[in-house]
Structures are given as C-alpha cells and as structure tokens.
Motif scaffolding. Structure first.
Motif, PDB file in Angstrom:
ATOM      1  N   THR A  39      31.090  43.599  48.573  1.00 32.41           N
ATOM      2  CA  THR A  39      30.337  43.704  47.331  1.00 32.41           C
ATOM      3  C   THR A  39      28.949  43.129  47.528  1.00 32.41           C
ATOM      4  O   THR A  39      28.703  42.357  48.459  1.00 32.41           O
ATOM      5  CB  THR A  39      31.058  42.961  46.187  1.00 32.41           C
ATOM      6  N   TYR A  40      28.041  43.525  46.672  1.00 31.07           N
ATOM      7  CA  TYR A  40      26.671  43.018  46.718  1.00 31.07           C
ATOM      8  C   TYR A  40      26.387  42.300  45.411  1.00 31.07           C
ATOM      9  O   TYR A  40      26.667  42.825  44.331  1.00 31.07           O
ATOM     10  CB  TYR A  40      25.671  44.161  46.909  1.00 31.07           C
ATOM     11  N   GLY A  41      25.868  41.083  45.513  1.00 26.78           N
ATOM     12  CA  GLY A  41      25.567  40.320  44.313  1.00 26.78           C
ATOM     13  C   GLY A  41      24.552  39.240  44.600  1.00 26.78           C
ATOM     14  O   GLY A  41      24.249  38.937  45.757  1.00 26.78           O
ATOM     15  N   ILE A  42      24.026  38.641  43.557  1.00 25.87           N
ATOM     16  CA  ILE A  42      22.981  37.634  43.705  1.00 25.87           C
ATOM     17  C   ILE A  42      23.569  36.241  43.919  1.00 25.87           C
ATOM     18  O   ILE A  42      23.203  35.536  44.854  1.00 25.87           O
ATOM     19  CB  ILE A  42      22.055  37.630  42.472  1.00 25.87           C
ATOM     20  N   GLU A  43      24.478  35.850  43.041  1.00 23.57           N
ATOM     21  CA  GLU A  43      25.044  34.499  43.095  1.00 23.57           C
ATOM     22  C   GLU A  43      26.422  34.535  43.762  1.00 23.57           C
ATOM     23  O   GLU A  43      27.377  35.076  43.207  1.00 23.57           O
ATOM     24  CB  GLU A  43      25.173  33.935  41.686  1.00 23.57           C
ATOM     25  N   PRO A  44      26.548  33.965  44.979  1.00 23.39           N
ATOM     26  CA  PRO A  44      27.808  34.061  45.727  1.00 23.39           C
ATOM     27  C   PRO A  44      29.022  33.543  44.964  1.00 23.39           C
ATOM     28  O   PRO A  44      30.068  34.194  44.949  1.00 23.39           O
ATOM     29  CB  PRO A  44      27.537  33.207  46.981  1.00 23.39           C
ATOM     30  N   SER A  45      28.897  32.375  44.336  1.00 21.40           N
ATOM     31  CA  SER A  45      30.065  31.801  43.670  1.00 21.40           C
ATOM     32  C   SER A  45      30.532  32.668  42.510  1.00 21.40           C
ATOM     33  O   SER A  45      31.737  32.842  42.306  1.00 21.40           O
ATOM     34  CB  SER A  45      29.756  30.383  43.177  1.00 21.40           C
ATOM     35  N   GLN A  46      29.603  33.257  41.777  1.00 21.06           N
ATOM     36  CA  GLN A  46      29.987  34.104  40.650  1.00 21.06           C
ATOM     37  C   GLN A  46      30.635  35.394  41.123  1.00 21.06           C
ATOM     38  O   GLN A  46      31.566  35.905  40.491  1.00 21.06           O
ATOM     39  CB  GLN A  46      28.775  34.416  39.765  1.00 21.06           C
ATOM     40  N   VAL A  47      30.129  35.941  42.237  1.00 22.48           N
ATOM     41  CA  VAL A  47      30.747  37.133  42.824  1.00 22.48           C
ATOM     42  C   VAL A  47      32.196  36.844  43.185  1.00 22.48           C
ATOM     43  O   VAL A  47      33.104  37.646  42.897  1.00 22.48           O
ATOM     44  CB  VAL A  47      29.969  37.586  44.073  1.00 22.48           C
ATOM     45  N   ILE A  48      32.440  35.693  43.778  1.00 21.76           N
ATOM     46  CA  ILE A  48      33.792  35.310  44.180  1.00 21.76           C
ATOM     47  C   ILE A  48      34.691  35.125  42.966  1.00 21.76           C
ATOM     48  O   ILE A  48      35.830  35.613  42.922  1.00 21.76           O
ATOM     49  CB  ILE A  48      33.752  34.022  45.026  1.00 21.76           C
ATOM     50  N   LEU A  49      34.181  34.427  41.965  1.00 22.10           N
ATOM     51  CA  LEU A  49      34.978  34.171  40.758  1.00 22.10           C
ATOM     52  C   LEU A  49      35.310  35.459  40.016  1.00 22.10           C
ATOM     53  O   LEU A  49      36.440  35.640  39.543  1.00 22.10           O
ATOM     54  CB  LEU A  49      34.226  33.212  39.841  1.00 22.10           C
ATOM     55  N   ASP A  50      34.335  36.358  39.913  1.00 19.00           N
ATOM     56  CA  ASP A  50      34.575  37.637  39.231  1.00 19.00           C
ATOM     57  C   ASP A  50      35.608  38.470  39.989  1.00 19.00           C
ATOM     58  O   ASP A  50      36.501  39.089  39.375  1.00 19.00           O
ATOM     59  CB  ASP A  50      33.268  38.422  39.106  1.00 19.00           C
ATOM     60  N   PHE A  51      35.497  38.493  41.319  1.00 17.69           N
ATOM     61  CA  PHE A  51      36.440  39.274  42.120  1.00 17.69           C
ATOM     62  C   PHE A  51      37.842  38.674  42.031  1.00 17.69           C
ATOM     63  O   PHE A  51      38.839  39.398  41.938  1.00 17.69           O
ATOM     64  CB  PHE A  51      35.968  39.342  43.575  1.00 17.69           C
ATOM     65  N   ALA A  52      37.919  37.343  42.054  1.00 14.57           N
ATOM     66  CA  ALA A  52      39.218  36.669  41.939  1.00 14.57           C
ATOM     67  C   ALA A  52      39.896  37.027  40.623  1.00 14.57           C
ATOM     68  O   ALA A  52      41.112  37.252  40.575  1.00 14.57           O
ATOM     69  CB  ALA A  52      39.035  35.159  42.049  1.00 14.57           C
TER      70      ALA A  52
END
Length: 277
Positions: free
Chosen positions: A85-98
């Motif tokens: 996935t491509y995103g700006i904020e790494p932690s938010q990308v992880i949390l959303d995917f989780a």
C-alpha cells in the motif's frame, strides 16, 4: 488468534520481526499477513496512475512474494498473504490495514531511538503501540527470533490489570510457555504475597492458575524499566508483557512513558496488551 499482521520495510529489524511472526503463526496455526508501505524514490509527488507509482508498487510486491516463498519453504502449511500500500503516515497505514483484516496481533521490529527526533516524536512502532486496540509485539533487532519458553508479565496486579489476563493466558498457552508475574516494588509498597492473594479472587487468574504453572517474583528498585530488563535477562525470559492502560502502576512519569521506553530500548521481545481488549 486468527490473523497476525507483520509490517516490513525490508530493513534488518523488520525482517527479523517477520521471522519471529512466522514462527508464532506456525505455532498457533494463525494466518500471517505481510504488509509493506512502499515509498517513491526522490520524493516525487505522483498520482496512482503514473508509471513510477506502478514500478515502485511492483518492486515492493516482488520483494514481498520472495519473502512469502522463503517462509513457505520452512512452514509449508502456513497461510501467508502479502499486501502493498502507499500512504503518508506509516503508523496510520498499519493501523488502518490491521482493522481491515481484523488482525489479532501486530508484530513489528524495533531498533531503538537513534537520535533526538526519534526520542521526541517516537518511532513507528511506538506510535502503533500507543494507538492500537489490539496487542502489539515489538521485536528488538538484537534479539533471537526463537519462540519464548518463559514469559514475564510485569504488573502490580491491580484491578485494571485483570482486563489483560485472558489474552495473556491465551498467548502463553498457545506458545506452551511458562509464566511469571513480576512485581517491581518501590519503597515500602505491599509485597508480592499480598498482591497474589488479591489476584486469586479473579476469574481470569483462576483460569491461568488451573492451566499453567505460574510463578511470582518480586524485585525492589526505583528504576522500574531497568528492573524489568535485568530480571528478564537474568532469568533468560523470551518475552516481556506489559498492560497498557490508564493509571498503570508502571507508568510512573506520565501515561505511556514506560511502554514507550520499553518499546524503544528493550533487549527482549515485548508484548503490549491493551485494556480495551
């Protein structure tokens, strides 16, 4: 557990965390998701239709599929999915995917805070740990990716800590490990025997006591962080567990301080369990 998420950026610490996550998934017969948030070289601002976007995504996908094949060579029956996935904020990308995949555990590598920026703002792992509603396991780069035979739960066993007893029991029994409740006493606080007596009336603790061989240990120190690390090293513990919630006995300076310090500087794999779960 049904789903484990392991984000990787292909660094040494994230790959060692992946090795650890795969071992846990195989032991617990859990599906493993490997996630990469790819970045674009040169900091270009592009749209998802641009060729450089596609090339970066394909490169990340190829690397993830290679990792998947390596894992399946060792664990043939393991279910492994990969996603880019491509995103700006790494932690938010992880949390959303989780949240999207309904992950039961997030496993991430940690290499410690290397400078003022990381100490002040925190690493991606500390950010995920502080915001996640599911357990997060931080795996330090210097640790060996072996399943723990001994687990240390550092707590004062107050009422709010009882909320994490069920996931603690589930994790410990799934890994067939021994469990120690560690009480770090400061000054003239009540001893571990009094703490144990208070806990024995808990339904969650009774489940643990009847299915696991539980040990209690007490150390006296004003340095809670150092005392936990020293005890884990001296007893060859394979995993430290903390409960992350409001008014935690271990959070002496401000909410989240000990969890933050442990996540950044731990020498032993660290599992953070949350009160809400």
């Amino acid at each position: 557990m049904r789903v484990i998420l392991c984000p990787v950026d292909f660094s040494e610490n994230s790959l060692k965390a992946l090795e650890y996550a795969a071992a846990i998934a195989a032991q617990t017969q859990t599906k493993l998701f490997i996630l990469n948030k790819f970045t674009l070289t040169g900091g270009e601002k592009v749209e998802s239709s641009d060729s450089i976007f596609d090339e970066s995504k394909e490169e990340a996908e190829d690397k993830l599929n290679e990792l998947r094949n390596i894992i399946l060579t060792e664990y043939k029956d393991l279910q492994v999915d990969v996603s880019v996935t491509y995103g700006i904020e790494p932690s938010q990308v992880i949390l959303d995917f989780a949240e999207d995949i309904k992950a039961d555990l997030i496993v991430m590598g940690t290499k410690g805070a290397g400078g003022f920026k990381e100490i002040f703002f925190g690493t991606t792992t500390t950010s995920v740990t502080s915001k996640a509603s599911v357990p997060v396991l931080a795996f330090p780069v210097a640790a060996k990716p072996h399943l723990p035979k001994s687990i240390v739960y550092a707590t004062d066993l107050k009422w709010e800590d009882r909320a994490v007893l069920h996931p603690l029991w589930n994790f410990t029994i799934s890994l067939d490990a021994q469990l120690t409740f560690l009480y770090v006493a400061k000054g003239e606080e009540k001893g571990v025997d009094a703490i144990r007596n208070e806990m024995e009336s808990s339904e969650g603790f009774n489940r643990i006591k009847t299915t696991l061989k539980v040990h209690f240990a007490e150390v006296k120190s004003n340095d809670v962080f150092g005392a936990i690390q020293d005890y884990a090293n001296e007893t060859n513990a394979g995993l430290i567990v903390l409960g992350n919630h409001e008014k935690n006995y271990l959070e002496k300076l401000r909410k989240g301080d000990l969890t933050r310090l442990m996540t950044m500087y731990t020498e032993v794999p660290l599992l953070i369990l949350h009160k809400s779960k």
